[in-house]
Design a protein around this motif. Structure first.
Motif, PDB file in Angstrom:
ATOM      1  N   PHE B  80     -42.788  41.141  66.775  1.00 21.71           N
ATOM      2  CA  PHE B  80     -41.519  40.980  66.059  1.00 21.71           C
ATOM      3  C   PHE B  80     -40.871  39.693  66.541  1.00 21.71           C
ATOM      4  N   PRO B  81     -40.770  38.688  65.698  1.00 21.08           N
ATOM      5  CA  PRO B  81     -40.220  37.413  66.166  1.00 21.08           C
ATOM      6  C   PRO B  81     -38.762  37.582  66.592  1.00 21.08           C
ATOM      7  N   ALA B  82     -38.458  37.083  67.806  1.00 15.02           N
ATOM      8  CA  ALA B  82     -37.102  37.227  68.336  1.00 15.02           C
ATOM      9  C   ALA B  82     -36.101  36.496  67.453  1.00 15.02           C
ATOM     10  N   SER B  83     -36.531  35.369  66.906  1.00 13.68           N
ATOM     11  CA  SER B  83     -35.673  34.679  65.947  1.00 13.68           C
ATOM     12  C   SER B  83     -36.572  34.014  64.918  1.00 13.68           C
ATOM     13  N   MET B  84     -36.022  33.738  63.769  1.00 14.40           N
ATOM     14  CA  MET B  84     -36.817  33.110  62.719  1.00 14.40           C
ATOM     15  C   MET B  84     -37.178  31.689  63.139  1.00 14.40           C
ATOM     16  N   GLN B 136     -43.696  53.224  72.577  1.00 11.62           N
ATOM     17  CA  GLN B 136     -42.305  53.139  73.027  1.00 11.62           C
ATOM     18  C   GLN B 136     -41.893  51.684  73.218  1.00 11.62           C
ATOM     19  N   GLN B 137     -42.790  50.879  73.788  1.00 11.65           N
ATOM     20  CA  GLN B 137     -42.486  49.453  73.975  1.00 11.65           C
ATOM     21  C   GLN B 137     -42.238  48.769  72.633  1.00 11.65           C
ATOM     22  N   ILE B 138     -43.044  49.136  71.631  1.00  8.75           N
ATOM     23  CA  ILE B 138     -42.883  48.559  70.298  1.00  8.75           C
ATOM     24  C   ILE B 138     -41.522  48.923  69.715  1.00  8.75           C
ATOM     25  N   ILE B 139     -41.154  50.181  69.859  1.00 10.75           N
ATOM     26  CA  ILE B 139     -39.865  50.623  69.337  1.00 10.75           C
ATOM     27  C   ILE B 139     -38.732  49.847  70.004  1.00 10.75           C
ATOM     28  N   SER B 143     -36.057  47.286  68.257  1.00  4.60           N
ATOM     29  CA  SER B 143     -34.610  47.556  68.311  1.00  4.60           C
ATOM     30  C   SER B 143     -33.801  46.428  68.924  1.00  4.60           C
ATOM     31  N   GLY B 144     -34.464  45.392  69.427  1.00  3.95           N
ATOM     32  CA  GLY B 144     -33.759  44.320  70.122  1.00  3.95           C
ATOM     33  C   GLY B 144     -33.307  43.217  69.194  1.00  3.95           C
ATOM     34  N   ALA B 145     -33.595  41.992  69.581  1.00  5.13           N
ATOM     35  CA  ALA B 145     -33.128  40.819  68.839  1.00  5.13           C
ATOM     36  C   ALA B 145     -33.630  40.835  67.403  1.00  5.13           C
ATOM     37  N   ASP B 167     -31.163  51.945  52.870  1.00  9.60           N
ATOM     38  CA  ASP B 167     -31.018  51.691  54.303  1.00  9.60           C
ATOM     39  C   ASP B 167     -31.904  50.510  54.687  1.00  9.60           C
ATOM     40  N   ASN B 168     -31.407  49.667  55.587  1.00  9.33           N
ATOM     41  CA  ASN B 168     -32.222  48.538  56.024  1.00  9.33           C
ATOM     42  C   ASN B 168     -33.536  48.989  56.658  1.00  9.33           C
ATOM     43  N   ILE B 169     -33.472  50.133  57.314  1.00 13.68           N
ATOM     44  CA  ILE B 169     -34.698  50.692  57.903  1.00 13.68           C
ATOM     45  C   ILE B 169     -35.741  50.960  56.818  1.00 13.68           C
ATOM     46  N   GLU B 170     -35.291  51.520  55.733  1.00 11.47           N
ATOM     47  CA  GLU B 170     -36.240  51.834  54.648  1.00 11.47           C
ATOM     48  C   GLU B 170     -36.808  50.559  54.042  1.00 11.47           C
TER      49      GLU B 170
END
Lengths: 211, 211
Positions: B80-84, B136-139, B143-145, B167-170
């Motif tokens: 998951f890229p921390a920022s674009m 768990q690490q992936i989750i 959930s971070g940046a 929902d953004n999650i969906e």
DNA sequence: AGCAAAATTAAGTTATCACTCAATGGTAAG
DNA sequence: CTTACCATTGAGTGATAACTTAATTTTGCT
């Protein structure tokens, strides 16, 4: 032994010619394989959980791999339905059937199937990633009755201008991506299978592929 | 050692404080783990392919699991890229940016990343299925940046009435399902990553989520 | 060059693995 | 009751696994 998960073994007659103890071996193996993975599970551990002697495993199953095959073979045969079940069929033959009817029937059917065989699906998925021959079997199943049936359905939807003019392969890939996403979220990330969420995903899919 | 796949180890400085032989161990481990899976690979086999003595593995890495961690830790940090990245940023800050720009940038970026680390991704995926702690690490990474950034972006798209009111999650789940489908088709079923096909998938996604 | 520290080796060690096999036990037909 | 057959047992086997360690080589510093 009245576990719903085991329905598939009754349907595919895997339990025939098996004693009670041998069925216990199969059930214990499913439990532990799903939890820790095939390679991390010892035959001794399976025997202990099944309450039998270790040697008993090898009188019914040729070897540890044979035990695994007995578990995943039925799933390989059932993951792509050879023909649509009656509910789907009657629903789709209605005059006023829509693209939404189509995907709603199929996806709910497959999600229900995958969710009601969750342990075996976990074993199957892990093994598919390792084993080229399992992947080959999947490709062959896909290319059989499933493909010719659903291919025909999709062509009819195209004739009625209900669906986009993409290759049927591409359409199916998108459909299975959505289905896979739902099931992986459920099996591995504890997400609920709420009707709402599934309906949203289906609605999105219908929009994606409407003409 | 000039393998493109190893770019990520240079970026994350995993190679620092490693001798040439230890780097060979890491490279051999990636090769064999990706092919046969972690549990089916012996340290002896890794040593032989790396051209070193088996004991050398354990002087750099605490144990076999430590070797695996050295391989998958960088991927967990980068999936998951921390920022674009700059390309995406400039593209999305344009006045006339559309939902298509949004998904086109993100999906092509992630597909390129996943495809250019295919072996490590295979190892990571297999391990994620077995190992609750990896999940768990992936989750936590999600959930971070990553989440706060993309959540913000999606809210802006909603404010501009460019995207559905799910929902953004969906929304993210649908986006990652499509991305995952592309990458799994490529890694495990030998499907090409042709620009055409990816464009079709992106177009479908945009239709699915347009308002 | 000379030396200390780090890297590397190769020969163990111990544990566990999948699998075998001869003995045992239960059951059903004669 | 006897006999034959199959399921089941559990001790045993050889192979191989991850990991240790003491000896040896290489490296980097003065």
């Amino acid at each position: 032994m009245e576990d719903v998960e085991l329905q598939i073994f009754k349907e595919t007659h895997v339990f025939e010619n098996m004693t009670t103890k041998q069925m216990h071996i199969l059930v214990a193996a499913i439990d532990i394989f799903a939890d820790k993975g095939y390679a991390n599970t010892s035959t001794k551990e399976i025997a202990t959980q099944a309450g039998v002697a270790e040697g008993n495993i090898f009188s019914k199953f040729k070897n540890k791999r044979g035990l695994l095959n007995a578990i995943i073979a039925p799933i390989i045969d059932s993951i792509f339905p050879a023909s649509m079940n009656d509910f789907i069929k009657t629903r789709l033959t209605k005059e006023y059937s829509t693209l939404h009817d189509f995907f709603d029937s199929i996806i709910k059917d497959r999600v229900a199937f995958l969710a009601s065989n969750s342990k075996i699906i976990k074993i199957f998925v892990s093994e598919m990633l390792y084993d080229q021959t399992v992947r080959q079997q999947i490709i062959e199943k896909f290319s059989g009755a499933y493909w010719s049936n659903i291919n025909q359905e999709l062509n009819q939807l195209k004739a009625k201008h209900l669906i986009v003019e993409l290759d049927n392969i591409e359409i199916l890939k998108i459909m299975w991506s959505i289905t896979g996403g739902i099931i992986i979220g459920h099996l591995y990330f504890g997400q609920s299978l709420s009707t709402d969420k599934i309906d949203h995903a289906i609605a999105a899919l219908v929009k994606a592929l409407s003409r």
